[in-house]
Design a protein around this motif. Structure first.
Motif, PDB file in Angstrom:
ATOM      1  N   GLY A  11      13.036 -11.257  -0.768  1.00  0.00           N
ATOM      2  CA  GLY A  11      11.795 -10.659  -0.304  1.00  0.00           C
ATOM      3  C   GLY A  11      10.622 -11.397  -0.908  1.00  0.00           C
TER       4      GLY A  11
ATOM      5  N   GLN B  10       7.386 -14.215   7.039  1.00  0.00           N
ATOM      6  CA  GLN B  10       7.586 -13.371   8.217  1.00  0.00           C
ATOM      7  C   GLN B  10       7.605 -14.204   9.497  1.00  0.00           C
ATOM      8  OE1 GLN B  10       8.187  -9.771   8.193  1.00  0.00           O
ATOM      9  NE2 GLN B  10       9.013 -10.750  10.015  1.00  0.00           N
TER      10      GLN B  10
ATOM     11  N   ARG C  33      13.425 -10.896  11.596  1.00  0.00           N
ATOM     12  CA  ARG C  33      13.345  -9.458  11.328  1.00  0.00           C
ATOM     13  C   ARG C  33      12.349  -9.250  10.182  1.00  0.00           C
ATOM     14  NH1 ARG C  33      18.390 -11.116   9.460  1.00  0.00           N
ATOM     15  NH2 ARG C  33      18.715 -10.899   7.206  1.00  0.00           N
ATOM     16  N   PRO C  34      11.867  -8.038  10.008  1.00  0.00           N
ATOM     17  CA  PRO C  34      10.874  -7.799   8.954  1.00  0.00           C
ATOM     18  C   PRO C  34      11.416  -8.163   7.572  1.00  0.00           C
ATOM     19  CG  PRO C  34      10.930  -5.939  10.460  1.00  0.00           C
ATOM     20  CD  PRO C  34      12.087  -6.824  10.832  1.00  0.00           C
TER      21      PRO C  34
ATOM     22  N   HIS D 202      11.265  -8.060   3.379  1.00  0.00           N
ATOM     23  CA  HIS D 202      10.951  -7.041   2.385  1.00  0.00           C
ATOM     24  C   HIS D 202       9.803  -7.535   1.506  1.00  0.00           C
ATOM     25  CE1 HIS D 202      14.492  -4.428   3.035  1.00  0.00           C
ATOM     26  NE2 HIS D 202      15.098  -5.550   3.376  1.00  0.00           N
TER      27      HIS D 202
ATOM     28  N   THR E 242       5.743  -6.405   7.732  1.00  0.00           N
ATOM     29  CA  THR E 242       6.858  -6.477   6.788  1.00  0.00           C
ATOM     30  C   THR E 242       7.428  -5.088   6.507  1.00  0.00           C
ATOM     31  OG1 THR E 242       5.554  -6.168   4.752  1.00  0.00           O
ATOM     32  CG2 THR E 242       5.653  -8.397   5.679  1.00  0.00           C
ATOM     33  N   ASN E 243       8.599  -5.070   5.937  1.00  0.00           N
ATOM     34  CA  ASN E 243       9.224  -3.833   5.451  1.00  0.00           C
ATOM     35  C   ASN E 243       8.760  -3.643   4.016  1.00  0.00           C
ATOM     36  OD1 ASN E 243      10.816  -1.673   4.791  1.00  0.00           O
ATOM     37  ND2 ASN E 243      12.773  -2.728   5.080  1.00  0.00           N
ATOM     38  N   HIS E 244       7.722  -2.834   3.837  1.00  0.00           N
ATOM     39  CA  HIS E 244       7.016  -2.805   2.554  1.00  0.00           C
ATOM     40  C   HIS E 244       7.537  -1.717   1.627  1.00  0.00           C
ATOM     41  CE1 HIS E 244       3.860  -3.914  -0.150  1.00  0.00           C
ATOM     42  NE2 HIS E 244       3.309  -2.711  -0.137  1.00  0.00           N
ATOM     43  N   HIS E 245       7.686  -2.087   0.353  1.00  0.00           N
ATOM     44  CA  HIS E 245       8.119  -1.155  -0.687  1.00  0.00           C
ATOM     45  C   HIS E 245       6.998  -1.048  -1.713  1.00  0.00           C
ATOM     46  CE1 HIS E 245      12.379  -1.630   0.690  1.00  0.00           C
ATOM     47  NE2 HIS E 245      11.913  -2.826   1.044  1.00  0.00           N
TER      48      HIS E 245
ATOM     49  N   GLU F 233      16.128  -3.855  -4.829  1.00  0.00           N
ATOM     50  CA  GLU F 233      16.361  -4.111  -3.408  1.00  0.00           C
ATOM     51  C   GLU F 233      16.839  -5.532  -3.119  1.00  0.00           C
ATOM     52  OE1 GLU F 233      16.139  -1.753  -1.132  1.00  0.00           O
ATOM     53  OE2 GLU F 233      15.313  -0.219  -2.458  1.00  0.00           O
TER      54      GLU F 233
END
Length: 660
Positions: free
Chosen positions: A283, A300, A305-306, A308, A334-337, A378
């Motif tokens: 990520g 990205q 795919r998105p 992380h 993005t797949n954001h955490h 992750e």
């Protein structure tokens, strides 16, 4: 990403034992929890020691599996076992290098990047490093020549420490590893202490302990016939006289701004693409700043795919970037955490002291550790935007450098008046970033040379404060040592460019590897997380080094070419946001929850008995800070870090299992 350790000895010298090597690798297990291995040039006997009748070596290894998970065990050798390597890092162009090596007859037993280095060494010897594109620190034992070859990457991403004795050489990813060998002395170097209180780190090639050295970035070392030969193999081409081994830069002196932007887009995109090679989840750190947003945006654009992305925030608004990170993540898809953390210096201090090996005064190591910890939940690899500020004039202090060059044109007596009389007696806020305080800091250096002025701006204790801090006995031990020489030497490496470019070059040689990269490497590897920096690909660094300052800095703002080149990846608010440091409320802590720590650590009998610092000076700093007469938070933190390091590494035993 891994940890390495080992030793080499001369004929009839003192080899290390198998238990010694095990202790060395156990001390860095956090760098490589997935696997371990050893190589001995001659097998140890029943007493644990190998035969020392001939020169020999022992290589130890701890592995964090990233590429070729099933067959990347180290130490690793060539086909006939005559060349062995222990390697820490990633070689991003290993797939491109492999076909030519196979065409030359080299047979590969794995798909790892490590094996590529072994065969490159067979072809090119010590010049193999010139073919590598990546971050690395490695040790190669050449059994035919009975020599040990050490190397470190160009930017200084991966660390390598060594200790040379009269009949043997130790090396390791971390100093604490070498300290596991019985009988290794721990004598503090007074000059290194002076350097620490000047820069908030101990710069290469020195170490805080006498007899230990750090291999500098872009250097190799050959230990053969009891001699150690250290050589530089690359330099970022800031100076017109610097050699350029990059055909892509041919004719760059006549490029138009559009050509520079095109080259930058292509080179940085390729750098990101190479750093997305991984056999484990990866990520990106995303603060919502320009550099991290560009890095995540290019990732990205190269992913189907998105990706992380990860950010942390704090309850204190001036240290919380989560709003910008959210906006960047939404813009990029993005797949954001996101994590909210309550940073605790009391919790962090023992861990930071143990992991950093030397006194390290950059308090942003605290949030960096938290970010690494939550990201590792992750993914195993994270890309970062480190290097963008130094390469593209992003720090606000570079604008101060530019302004000061204009004032330098005034007569000296006018500069003296401006520097010492006009601003110095004006009351200002205790906040270090308050405008009045920043003006006073800017003005205080105007009577000095540009180089010493910059040192005053970036230094933690200037020369006058250090003189007031040290006891007469400690000052005598320094024997006239000049801590400024490290920075002045970096300026001399770029004599023929404008002052702002020269100053960015200085930071590339000093602050970037000694502070930023050291901080990130230690923080991430403490949690078995690999950090990759696309801006620090040497092709990107070479491009930035040759770039005219007008493309980087204009209109009172840096990173102009990044904003123009990657505007599609940057939300409008991020393009215009003020720069926010990645920090913690240290000033507030020392007036509240850390207040008892000051007296307990800095004024107790143990600290006072060392004879380094004048008690009355330390007491005055504490009183001035707590009364809000002055913000001494960074200086007090450095003093606390130093004393806690002394207790752990000099007074204590540096347990390999971690902080106690």
């Amino acid at each position: 990403m891994c940890g390495i350790a080992g030793a080499s000895w001369i004929q009839n010298g003192r080899p290390i034992s198998r238990p010694d090597l095990r202790r060395m690798t156990d001390a860095i297990v956090h760098r490589g929890p997935d696997d371990s291995g050893e190589y001995w040039s001659s097998e140890p006997g029943p007493n644990g020691f190998p035969d020392a009748a001939a020169p020999g070596a022992a290589l130890g290894f701890r592995r964090l599996s990233i590429i070729d998970l099933s067959a990347g065990h180290q130490p690793l050798s060539n086909e006939d076992g005559s060349v062995w390597i222990a390697f820490n890092g990633e070689i991003y162009n290993y797939k491109e290098l492999r076909p030519a090596l196979e065409a030359r007859g080299h047979r590969f037993a794995t798909h790892s990047d490590t094996e590529t280095i072994v065969h490159l060494y067979e072809e090119h010897g010590v010049d193999c490093v010139k073919h590598l594109r990546g971050m690395f620190a490695f040790a190669i034992w050449d059994d035919r020549r009975k020599r040990l070859f050490l190397a470190r990457d160009r930017a200084g991403k991966k660390p390598l420490v060594y200790r040379l004795e009269n009949d043997r050489l130790f090396f390791a990813s971390e100093l604490k590893s070498i300290l596991q060998v019985p009988g290794i002395p721990r004598e503090v170097d007074p000059q290194a202490v002076d350097l620490f209180f000047t820069y908030q780190y101990v710069p290469h090639p020195r170490s805080v302990l006498k007899g230990f050295n750090k291999l500098a970035p872009a250097h190799t070392a050959v230990y053969e016939n009891s001699r150690l030969d250290v050589q530089r193999y690359w330099i970022p081409p800031y100076s017109a006289s610097d050699p350029i081994d990059n055909p892509d830069l041919a004719g760059s002196e006549s490029w138009t701004p559009d050509e520079w932007r095109t080259r930058l887009r292509d080179t940085l995109t390729e750098s990101v693409r190479l750093r997305m090679r991984s056999d484990v989840p990866l990520g990106a750190f995303l603060s919502g700043g320009i550099d991290s947003t560009i890095t995540a945006g290019l990732m990205q654009s190269l992913s189907n795919r998105p990706i992380h992305t990860f950010s942390i925030g704090f309850p204190v608004a001036q240290f919380d970037e989560r709003t910008f990170a959210r906006e960047a993540a939404a813009h990029l898809g993005t797949n954001h955490h996101e994590y909210l953390v309550e940073p605790s210096a009391l919790e962090s201090l023992p861990k930071l002291t143990w992991h950093y090996d030397e006194p390290f005064g950059d308090s942003s190591a605290i949030p960096t550790r938290y970010l690494a910890e939550v990201t590792r939940r992750e993914v195993t690899v994270a890309l970062s935007g480190d290097g963008g500020d130094e390469l593209f004039a992003g720090y606000e202090r570079y604008e101060a450098v530019r302004l000061a060059t204009r004032i330098d044109r005034l007569p000296q007596f006018v500069r003296n008046i401006f520097a010492w009389n006009l601003w110095q007696n004006i009351p200002t806020s205790v906040n270090q970033r308050a405008l009045g305080r920043r003006i006073k800091r800017f003005a205080a250096g105007l009577a000095e040379s540009p180089e010493l002025r910059y040192l005053r701006w970036i230094g933690i204790f200037d020369a006058e404060r250090r003189s007031d801090l040290y006891t007469p006995e400690f000052r005598q031990k320094l024997e006239g040592f000049n801590a400024a020489e490290f920075l002045l030497g970096c300026y001399r490496a770029c004599p023929d460019r404008d002052l702002v470019t020269r100053t960015t070059c200085v930071d590339v040689h000093s602050y970037l590897p000694c502070d930023i990269l050291n901080k990130v490497d230690i923080a991430t590897m403490a949690h078995s997380l690999e950090a990759r920096c696309p801006f620090l690909d040497h092709r990107v660094m070479e491009l930035a080094a040759r770039m005219p300052i007008e493309l980087k800095q204009s209109g009172g703002k840096g990173k102009r070419i990044l904003l123009e080149t990657f505007s599609d990846l940057l939300p409008a608010s991020i393009q215009t946001r003020p720069k926010m440091g990645f920090g913690v409320p240290m000033s507030h802590w020392f007036r509240n929850e850390l207040r008892p720590l000051l007296n307990d650590t800095l004024l107790d009998a143990t600290a006072r008995s060392r004879g380094y610092f004048r008690t009355q000076t330390v007491q005055r700093m504490i009183d001035e800070h707590q009364s809000e007469k002055w913000d001494h938070s960074y200086r007090l933190w450095a003093l606390i870090v130093f004393e806690r390091w002394m207790r752990a590494f000099v007074d204590g035993n540096v347990a390999p299992s971690g902080p106690v």
